[in-house]
Design a protein around this motif. Structure first.
Motif, mmCIF file in Angstrom:
data_model
loop_
_atom_site.group_PDB
_atom_site.id
_atom_site.type_symbol
_atom_site.label_atom_id
_atom_site.label_comp_id
_atom_site.label_asym_id
_atom_site.label_seq_id
_atom_site.Cartn_x
_atom_site.Cartn_y
_atom_site.Cartn_z
ATOM 1 N N ASN A 184 1.485 -2.615 6.931
ATOM 2 C CA ASN A 184 1.807 -2.460 5.713
ATOM 3 C C ASN A 184 3.160 -1.566 4.493
ATOM 4 N N ILE A 185 2.354 -0.081 5.103
ATOM 5 C CA ILE A 185 3.581 0.489 4.255
ATOM 6 C C ILE A 185 5.172 0.579 5.047
ATOM 7 N N ALA A 186 5.237 -0.681 6.165
ATOM 8 C CA ALA A 186 6.668 -0.291 6.587
ATOM 9 C C ALA A 186 7.050 -1.974 4.707
ATOM 10 N N LYS A 187 6.329 -2.776 5.015
ATOM 11 C CA LYS A 187 6.467 -3.465 4.178
ATOM 12 C C LYS A 187 7.073 -3.030 2.921
ATOM 13 N N MET A 188 5.974 -2.584 2.073
ATOM 14 C CA MET A 188 6.689 -1.733 1.367
ATOM 15 C C MET A 188 7.648 -0.690 0.432
ATOM 16 N N SER A 189 7.597 0.004 1.919
ATOM 17 C CA SER A 189 8.903 0.656 1.989
ATOM 18 C C SER A 189 10.055 0.219 2.110
ATOM 19 N N SER A 190 10.029 -1.065 2.679
ATOM 20 C CA SER A 190 11.034 -2.026 2.095
ATOM 21 C C SER A 190 11.711 -2.836 1.054
ATOM 22 N N GLY A 191 10.370 -2.804 0.151
ATOM 23 C CA GLY A 191 10.229 -3.217 -1.079
ATOM 24 C C GLY A 191 9.987 -3.992 -1.166
ATOM 25 N N VAL A 192 8.959 -5.005 -0.243
ATOM 26 C CA VAL A 192 8.450 -6.313 0.448
ATOM 27 C C VAL A 192 6.910 -6.074 -0.606
ATOM 28 N N PRO A 193 6.575 -6.453 -1.491
ATOM 29 C CA PRO A 193 5.148 -6.510 -2.171
ATOM 30 C C PRO A 193 4.285 -7.422 -1.087
ATOM 31 N N LEU A 194 3.139 -6.628 -1.124
ATOM 32 C CA LEU A 194 1.798 -6.640 -0.097
ATOM 33 C C LEU A 194 1.084 -8.151 -0.974
ATOM 34 N N ASP A 195 0.575 -8.952 0.572
ATOM 35 C CA ASP A 195 0.026 -10.714 0.061
ATOM 36 C C ASP A 195 -1.395 -9.819 0.389
ATOM 37 N N ASP A 196 -2.111 -10.757 0.120
ATOM 38 C CA ASP A 196 -3.460 -10.754 -0.031
ATOM 39 C C ASP A 196 -4.408 -10.949 1.686
ATOM 40 N N ASP A 197 -3.192 -11.882 2.195
ATOM 41 C CA ASP A 197 -3.119 -11.402 3.598
ATOM 42 C C ASP A 197 -3.044 -10.111 4.012
ATOM 43 N N ASP A 198 -2.175 -9.224 3.653
ATOM 44 C CA ASP A 198 -1.829 -7.823 3.932
ATOM 45 C C ASP A 198 -3.102 -7.379 3.544
ATOM 46 N N ARG A 199 -3.961 -7.335 2.142
ATOM 47 C CA ARG A 199 -4.612 -6.306 1.811
ATOM 48 C C ARG A 199 -5.927 -5.892 2.235
ATOM 49 N N ALA A 200 -6.307 -7.597 2.992
ATOM 50 C CA ALA A 200 -7.796 -7.834 3.586
ATOM 51 C C ALA A 200 -7.943 -6.451 4.169
ATOM 52 N N PRO A 201 -7.388 -6.474 5.174
ATOM 53 C CA PRO A 201 -7.782 -5.122 6.490
ATOM 54 C C PRO A 201 -7.603 -4.047 5.581
ATOM 55 N N TRP A 202 -6.969 -3.182 4.345
ATOM 56 C CA TRP A 202 -6.979 -2.206 4.161
ATOM 57 C C TRP A 202 -8.305 -2.188 3.248
ATOM 58 N N LEU A 203 -8.527 -3.240 2.486
ATOM 59 C CA LEU A 203 -9.442 -3.113 1.563
ATOM 60 C C LEU A 203 -10.949 -3.065 2.169
ATOM 61 N N ASP A 204 -11.174 -3.995 3.316
ATOM 62 C CA ASP A 204 -12.111 -3.818 4.521
ATOM 63 C C ASP A 204 -12.650 -2.416 4.541
ATOM 64 N N ALA A 205 -11.177 -2.273 4.503
ATOM 65 C CA ALA A 205 -11.415 -0.109 5.258
ATOM 66 C C ALA A 205 -11.934 0.502 4.724
ATOM 67 N N ILE A 206 -11.600 0.386 3.353
ATOM 68 C CA ILE A 206 -12.012 1.406 2.130
ATOM 69 C C ILE A 206 -13.417 0.355 1.557
ATOM 70 N N GLY A 207 -13.332 -0.445 1.844
ATOM 71 C CA GLY A 207 -15.377 -0.594 1.748
ATOM 72 C C GLY A 207 -15.829 -0.003 2.666
ATOM 73 N N ALA A 208 -15.362 -0.456 3.692
ATOM 74 C CA ALA A 208 -16.394 0.118 4.709
ATOM 75 C C ALA A 208 -16.572 2.028 4.735
ATOM 76 N N TRP A 209 -15.936 2.846 4.520
ATOM 77 C CA TRP A 209 -15.717 3.839 4.038
ATOM 78 C C TRP A 209 -16.862 4.294 3.229
ATOM 79 N N ALA A 210 -16.536 3.439 1.584
ATOM 80 C CA ALA A 210 -17.056 3.526 0.456
ATOM 81 C C ALA A 210 -18.804 3.002 0.922
ATOM 82 N N ALA A 211 -18.981 2.517 1.634
ATOM 83 C CA ALA A 211 -20.938 1.926 2.078
ATOM 84 C C ALA A 211 -21.143 3.107 2.973
ATOM 85 N N GLY A 212 -20.549 3.990 3.809
ATOM 86 C CA GLY A 212 -20.975 5.245 4.100
ATOM 87 C C GLY A 212 -21.027 5.845 3.174
#
Length: 181
Positions: A43-71
């Motif tokens: 994801n970082i490589a994609k954004m660094s190259s100027g390409v926006p993330l799509d929903d598939d890119d964001r899913a594991p990121w959101l899940d990791a944040i959600g897991a932190w929040a749940a904890g």
């Protein structure tokens, strides 16, 4: 004051999520997590190259944040996360139902100006338009508050802490009144 809820400080890139989030966490006495730390390298490589993330890119990121929040449930915490779309916030709430959102808002021109002075960050200004295009403000049924960021970050964080405190006090009095019947 120590918050019981996990707060997601949301908004477009450059709006001040990290700064306000860290200040808010300090003010309410809970841990702070930076959402960028949850991004996979791809994801970082994609954004660094100027390409926006799509929903598939964001899913594991959101899940990791959600897991932190749940904890952190019941103990409080603050995490910064763009959470631009309602579907992203719904995904976070599915993992951690008690989330409180602080939507940082400002004119695009102010944020573009801030981004031109930003150094050492992978999100280029060129992606700002895609962020504003994706932005879906908090809706009436979402727990949270929208705060304009033209004031100093300390003022914005204090306003967010006051909104969180009011929410937690209202929720506590509702629970007390329901429990006494």
């Amino acid at each position: 004051m120590s918050a019981r809820h996990v707060v997601v400080v949301m908004g477009v890139s450059g709006i001040g999520k990290s700064t306000v989030g860290a200040l808010l966490a300090e003010e309410v006495g809970v841990p702070y997590a930076e959402a960028d730390a949850f991004h996979p390298e791809a994801n970082i490589a994609k954004m660094s190259s100027g390409v926006p993330l799509d929903d598939d890119d964001r899913a594991p990121w959101l899940d990791a944040i959600g897991a932190w929040a749940a904890g952190r449930a019941g103990r409080g915490g603050v995490v910064s996360c763009s959470a631009l779309k309602r579907a992203y916030r719904d995904r976070l709430r599915a993992a951690a139902p008690g989330l409180f959102f602080v939507h940082l808002a400002a004119d695009r021109s102010l944020i573009a100006e801030r981004l031109t002075h930003r150094r050492d960050h992978f999100m280029p200004e060129a992606l700002l338009d895609s962020q504003y295009a994706d932005l879906q403000p908090l809706q009436a049924d979402e727990r949270g508050v929208t705060i304009d960021v033209t004031a100093a970050p300390e003022t914005v964080a204090a306003e967010a802490a006051a909104a969180l405190s009011a929410y937690e006090n209202t929720e506590e009095s509702t629970e007390t009144s329901h429990g006494s019947h």
